[in-house]
Design a protein around this motif. Structure first.
Motif, PDB file in Angstrom:
ATOM      1  N   THR A  68       0.838  -1.204   0.000  1.00 16.62           N
ATOM      2  CA  THR A  68       0.000   0.000   0.000  1.00 16.62           C
ATOM      3  C   THR A  68       0.874   1.255   0.000  1.00 16.62           C
ATOM      4  O   THR A  68       0.603   2.217  -0.730  1.00 16.62           O
ATOM      5  CB  THR A  68      -0.928   0.001   1.231  1.00 16.62           C
ATOM      6  OG1 THR A  68      -1.715  -1.182   1.210  1.00 16.62           O
ATOM      7  CG2 THR A  68      -1.823   1.213   1.235  1.00 16.62           C
ATOM      8  N   THR A  69       1.920   1.240   0.796  1.00 24.46           N
ATOM      9  CA  THR A  69       2.841   2.376   0.850  1.00 24.46           C
ATOM     10  C   THR A  69       3.575   2.535  -0.477  1.00 24.46           C
ATOM     11  O   THR A  69       3.853   3.652  -0.912  1.00 24.46           O
ATOM     12  CB  THR A  69       3.836   2.198   2.014  1.00 24.46           C
ATOM     13  OG1 THR A  69       3.102   1.967   3.220  1.00 24.46           O
ATOM     14  CG2 THR A  69       4.709   3.412   2.191  1.00 24.46           C
ATOM     15  N   GLU A  72       1.304   4.377  -2.805  1.00 21.48           N
ATOM     16  CA  GLU A  72       1.276   5.792  -2.419  1.00 21.48           C
ATOM     17  C   GLU A  72       2.536   6.514  -2.894  1.00 21.48           C
ATOM     18  O   GLU A  72       2.467   7.631  -3.417  1.00 21.48           O
ATOM     19  CB  GLU A  72       1.153   5.896  -0.903  1.00 21.48           C
ATOM     20  CG  GLU A  72       1.038   7.301  -0.384  1.00 21.48           C
ATOM     21  CD  GLU A  72       0.964   7.330   1.131  1.00 21.48           C
ATOM     22  OE1 GLU A  72       1.734   8.098   1.732  1.00 21.48           O
ATOM     23  OE2 GLU A  72       0.149   6.586   1.702  1.00 21.48           O
ATOM     24  N   SER A  76       2.826   9.633  -5.612  1.00 23.33           N
ATOM     25  CA  SER A  76       3.515  10.865  -5.230  1.00 23.33           C
ATOM     26  C   SER A  76       4.652  11.176  -6.196  1.00 23.33           C
ATOM     27  O   SER A  76       4.867  12.329  -6.571  1.00 23.33           O
ATOM     28  CB  SER A  76       4.064  10.746  -3.807  1.00 23.33           C
ATOM     29  OG  SER A  76       3.020  10.580  -2.889  1.00 23.33           O
TER      30      SER A  76
END
Length: 100
Positions: A68-69, A72, A76
């Motif tokens: 999940t990170t 993200e 970004s």
């Protein structure tokens, strides 16, 4: 703010996300290593831009959290790359106006 300032901030964002992805990759690669200390990345504001600080924690690696990170961080990075490209396009436009 100047165009070069904007592109420098976007570049620092891309560098920070690259460090973040590196820490995530290290966590995933070592997820089954005994006594591995998970790396955590925190982002801090600097003048100008952002900086990534990677530190070991006492937490175990959770693959769902890591993936999940990773998503993200990818989003970004893409946002910062789009800003950088826009700044580069603006520079190109200004240079073509100056030549005419």
């Amino acid at each position: 703010m100047s165009i070069s300032g904007i592109t420098n901030i976007a570049l620092s964002g891309m560098r920070a996300q690259t460090a973040r992805v590196g820490a995530i990759a290290n966590n995933i690669a070592n997820s089954s290593t005994p006594d591995y200390a998970r790396l955590n990345t925190s982002l801090t504001s600097t003048e100008p831009g952002v900086r990534a600080i990677v530190e070991p924690t006492t937490l175990n690696v959770d693959l769902a959290t890591e993936l999940t990170t990773m998503i993200e961080a990818e989003q970004s990075y893409k946002a910062n790359a789009a800003i950088f490209e826009t700044g580069a396009d603006m520079w190109e436009m200004l240079m073509s106006i100056k030549r005419d």
